[in-house]
Write an enzyme that holds these catalytic residues in place. Sequence first.
Site, PDB file in Angstrom:
ATOM      1  N   ASN A 189       7.497  -8.538   4.554  1.00  0.00           N
ATOM      2  CA  ASN A 189       8.191  -9.026   3.257  1.00  0.00           C
ATOM      3  C   ASN A 189       6.960 -10.153   2.871  1.00  0.00           C
ATOM      4  OD1 ASN A 189       8.917 -10.359   0.713  1.00  0.00           O
ATOM      5  ND2 ASN A 189      11.192 -10.461   1.125  1.00  0.00           N
ATOM      6  N   TYR A 221       4.759 -13.843 -15.038  1.00  0.00           N
ATOM      7  CA  TYR A 221       3.871 -12.441 -14.426  1.00  0.00           C
ATOM      8  C   TYR A 221       2.368 -13.278 -14.270  1.00  0.00           C
ATOM      9  CZ  TYR A 221       1.365  -8.779 -12.645  1.00  0.00           C
ATOM     10  OH  TYR A 221       0.877  -7.709 -12.621  1.00  0.00           O
ATOM     11  N   ALA A 255       1.795 -16.681 -12.723  1.00  0.00           N
ATOM     12  CA  ALA A 255       1.346 -16.060 -11.300  1.00  0.00           C
ATOM     13  C   ALA A 255      -0.143 -15.563 -10.983  1.00  0.00           C
ATOM     14  CB  ALA A 255       1.994 -15.058 -10.550  1.00  0.00           C
ATOM     15  N   ILE A 309      -2.795   0.262 -15.793  1.00  0.00           N
ATOM     16  CA  ILE A 309      -3.197   1.491 -14.822  1.00  0.00           C
ATOM     17  C   ILE A 309      -1.782   2.452 -14.743  1.00  0.00           C
ATOM     18  CG2 ILE A 309      -4.213   1.657 -12.796  1.00  0.00           C
ATOM     19  CD1 ILE A 309      -5.653  -0.384 -13.932  1.00  0.00           C
ATOM     20  N   ALA A 359       1.146  -1.247   0.216  1.00  0.00           N
ATOM     21  CA  ALA A 359       0.156   0.218   0.267  1.00  0.00           C
ATOM     22  C   ALA A 359       0.694   0.941   0.211  1.00  0.00           C
ATOM     23  CB  ALA A 359      -0.968   0.042   1.478  1.00  0.00           C
ATOM     24  N   SER A 360       2.289   1.184  -0.102  1.00  0.00           N
ATOM     25  CA  SER A 360       2.952   2.199  -0.140  1.00  0.00           C
ATOM     26  C   SER A 360       3.092   3.678  -1.079  1.00  0.00           C
ATOM     27  CB  SER A 360       4.500   1.821  -0.032  1.00  0.00           C
ATOM     28  OG  SER A 360       5.220   1.583  -0.663  1.00  0.00           O
ATOM     29  N   ARG A 361       2.652   2.547  -2.471  1.00  0.00           N
ATOM     30  CA  ARG A 361       2.841   3.298  -3.827  1.00  0.00           C
ATOM     31  C   ARG A 361       0.863   2.861  -4.248  1.00  0.00           C
ATOM     32  NH1 ARG A 361       6.153   1.331  -7.014  1.00  0.00           N
ATOM     33  NH2 ARG A 361       7.446  -0.051  -5.707  1.00  0.00           N
ATOM     34  N   ASN A 413      -2.413  -7.154  -2.875  1.00  0.00           N
ATOM     35  CA  ASN A 413      -2.414  -6.408  -3.849  1.00  0.00           C
ATOM     36  C   ASN A 413      -1.030  -6.234  -4.031  1.00  0.00           C
ATOM     37  OD1 ASN A 413      -2.566  -3.565  -5.036  1.00  0.00           O
ATOM     38  ND2 ASN A 413      -0.792  -3.286  -3.668  1.00  0.00           N
ATOM     39  N   SER A 439      -4.960 -10.314 -12.670  1.00  0.00           N
ATOM     40  CA  SER A 439      -4.664  -8.881 -13.790  1.00  0.00           C
ATOM     41  C   SER A 439      -4.763  -9.265 -15.446  1.00  0.00           C
ATOM     42  CB  SER A 439      -2.380  -9.004 -13.992  1.00  0.00           C
ATOM     43  OG  SER A 439      -2.714  -8.089 -15.575  1.00  0.00           O
TER      44      SER A 439
HETATM   45  P1  NAP Z   1       3.621  -0.208  -8.282  1.00  0.00           P
HETATM   46  O1  NAP Z   1       3.238   0.632  -8.023  1.00  0.00           O
HETATM   47  O2  NAP Z   1       5.120  -0.781  -8.601  1.00  0.00           O
HETATM   48  O3  NAP Z   1       3.279  -0.815  -6.127  1.00  0.00           O
HETATM   49  C1  NAP Z   1       3.901  -2.063  -5.942  1.00  0.00           C
HETATM   50  C2  NAP Z   1       3.327  -2.709  -4.308  1.00  0.00           C
HETATM   51  O4  NAP Z   1       3.664  -3.417  -4.316  1.00  0.00           O
HETATM   52  C3  NAP Z   1       4.563  -1.514  -4.181  1.00  0.00           C
HETATM   53  O5  NAP Z   1       3.566  -0.845  -2.777  1.00  0.00           O
HETATM   54  C4  NAP Z   1       5.654  -2.294  -3.277  1.00  0.00           C
HETATM   55  O6  NAP Z   1       5.783  -1.816  -1.675  1.00  0.00           O
HETATM   56  C5  NAP Z   1       4.503  -3.702  -2.835  1.00  0.00           C
HETATM   57  N1  NAP Z   1       5.355  -4.526  -3.070  1.00  0.00           N
HETATM   58  C6  NAP Z   1       6.204  -5.272  -3.657  1.00  0.00           C
HETATM   59  N2  NAP Z   1       6.733  -6.578  -2.719  1.00  0.00           N
HETATM   60  C7  NAP Z   1       6.955  -6.642  -2.038  1.00  0.00           C
HETATM   61  C8  NAP Z   1       6.568  -7.352  -0.954  1.00  0.00           C
HETATM   62  N3  NAP Z   1       8.122  -8.242  -1.451  1.00  0.00           N
HETATM   63  N4  NAP Z   1       5.820  -7.245   0.213  1.00  0.00           N
HETATM   64  C9  NAP Z   1       5.569  -5.815   0.664  1.00  0.00           C
HETATM   65  N5  NAP Z   1       5.450  -5.434  -0.336  1.00  0.00           N
HETATM   66  C10 NAP Z   1       5.839  -5.272  -1.443  1.00  0.00           C
HETATM   67  O7  NAP Z   1       2.539  -1.434  -8.833  1.00  0.00           O
HETATM   68  P2  NAP Z   1       0.964  -1.818  -9.289  1.00  0.00           P
HETATM   69  O8  NAP Z   1       1.118  -0.793 -10.530  1.00  0.00           O
HETATM   70  O9  NAP Z   1       0.470  -0.659  -8.077  1.00  0.00           O
HETATM   71  O10 NAP Z   1       0.996  -2.692  -8.437  1.00  0.00           O
HETATM   72  C11 NAP Z   1      -0.090  -3.165  -7.495  1.00  0.00           C
HETATM   73  C12 NAP Z   1      -1.027  -5.312  -7.774  1.00  0.00           C
HETATM   74  O11 NAP Z   1      -1.479  -4.566  -9.167  1.00  0.00           O
HETATM   75  C13 NAP Z   1       0.145  -5.744  -8.679  1.00  0.00           C
HETATM   76  O12 NAP Z   1       0.054  -7.253  -7.722  1.00  0.00           O
HETATM   77  C14 NAP Z   1       0.506  -5.943  -9.833  1.00  0.00           C
HETATM   78  O13 NAP Z   1       0.836  -7.028 -10.224  1.00  0.00           O
HETATM   79  C15 NAP Z   1      -1.350  -5.412 -10.303  1.00  0.00           C
HETATM   80  N6  NAP Z   1      -1.412  -4.964 -11.862  1.00  0.00           N
HETATM   81  C16 NAP Z   1      -0.741  -3.783 -12.020  1.00  0.00           C
HETATM   82  C17 NAP Z   1      -1.098  -3.571 -13.229  1.00  0.00           C
HETATM   83  C18 NAP Z   1      -1.220  -1.532 -13.846  1.00  0.00           C
HETATM   84  O14 NAP Z   1      -1.324  -1.992 -14.874  1.00  0.00           O
HETATM   85  N7  NAP Z   1       0.015  -1.542 -13.288  1.00  0.00           N
HETATM   86  C19 NAP Z   1      -2.805  -4.101 -14.268  1.00  0.00           C
HETATM   87  C20 NAP Z   1      -2.675  -5.320 -14.085  1.00  0.00           C
HETATM   88  C21 NAP Z   1      -2.235  -5.886 -12.228  1.00  0.00           C
HETATM   89  P3  NAP Z   1       7.063  -1.189  -1.599  1.00  0.00           P
HETATM   90  O15 NAP Z   1       8.256   0.052  -2.685  1.00  0.00           O
HETATM   91  O16 NAP Z   1       7.747  -0.753   0.204  1.00  0.00           O
HETATM   92  O17 NAP Z   1       8.414  -2.603  -1.680  1.00  0.00           O
END
Ligand code: NAP
Length: 247
Positions: free
Chosen positions: A62, A154, A157, A187, A12-14, A89, A141
């Site tokens: 983690n 990806y 998973a 997104i 939830a940080s980003r 998430n 996804s």
């Molecule tokens: P993002 O901006 O890269 O953010 C990823 C988040 O996951 C960050 O808060 C990060 O925290 C956290 N994270 C990563 N590895 C971790 C771990 N080992 N333990 C705890 N936290 C962890 O990604 P996003 O685009 O928001 O994606 C969020 C979810 O939506 C993901 O599951 C992604 O696969 C899915 N998704 C995204 C899209 C897209 O287009 N963006 C499309 C389909 C699905 P830290 O920075 O603190 O490590």
Amino acid sequence: MSEKRVAVVTGASRGIGRGIAVALARPGYDIIVNYNASPGPAEETAAAVAARGGSAHLHRFNIADADSVKEAFKEIIKTYGRVDVLVNNAGIARDNLLVLMKASEWDEVLDTNLRGAFLCTQAVVKQMLRQRYGRIVNVTSVVGVIGNAGQCNYSAAKAGLIGFTRSIARELVSRNITVNAVAPGFIETDMTLALPETARQSLLQQIPAGRCGTPEDIAAAVVFLASEAAGYITGQVIHVNGGMFMG
Ligand code: NAP
């Protein structure tokens, strides 16, 4: 012990996770903001949650590390006495073509995106069974359904997460615990920021809505599935993708 509803949002940080934590926030809710490597941005999420009247609590762990997940949920349950909502998430991408993909890239993505969701869910489910209440939402996804060249780890998973969702939905529904998935399309977040402009333009052409999605678009579906009102919906995948794919 918390008298409030308690929601845990991993990653939830980003990005999308932040959008979900903020959208879930309201008076009467404790929001556990999980992060791994980004404490500063996690603080910003907490401030945004508080601005909406929710109480935010930062928890670094983690999700791919079994011991730290177990420890974190033990502490959360001890402190708040309950967990009503778990949003799995957090996720990463390590893209490569099959012929070039290293086993480490495969393992890292499967360990975080699939095993991480399993670990968090298992760590929380006994408490939800005791409460006879729970809402679990897994962020999968569109590529977990349609595939994507360069993302075999990806998409495997994310497809696995859908199977996981459907199986445990059947195991848990009799105890008033629902398990659903939200499948975002394309997104705007850090994850997609790295795409070259040509790839971005070609992706945009595949989206009938004519725009990329936002974290808020995804959060709206998650908030609904996490609500009491969604109690008769389980084992479903809601696609939020501007018409890119209709499942
Ligand atoms: P993002 O901006 O890269 O953010 C990823 C988040 O996951 C960050 O808060 C990060 O925290 C956290 N994270 C990563 N590895 C971790 C771990 N080992 N333990 C705890 N936290 C962890 O990604 P996003 O685009 O928001 O994606 C969020 C979810 O939506 C993901 O599951 C992604 O696969 C899915 N998704 C995204 C899209 C897209 O287009 N963006 C499309 C389909 C699905 P830290 O920075 O603190 O490590």
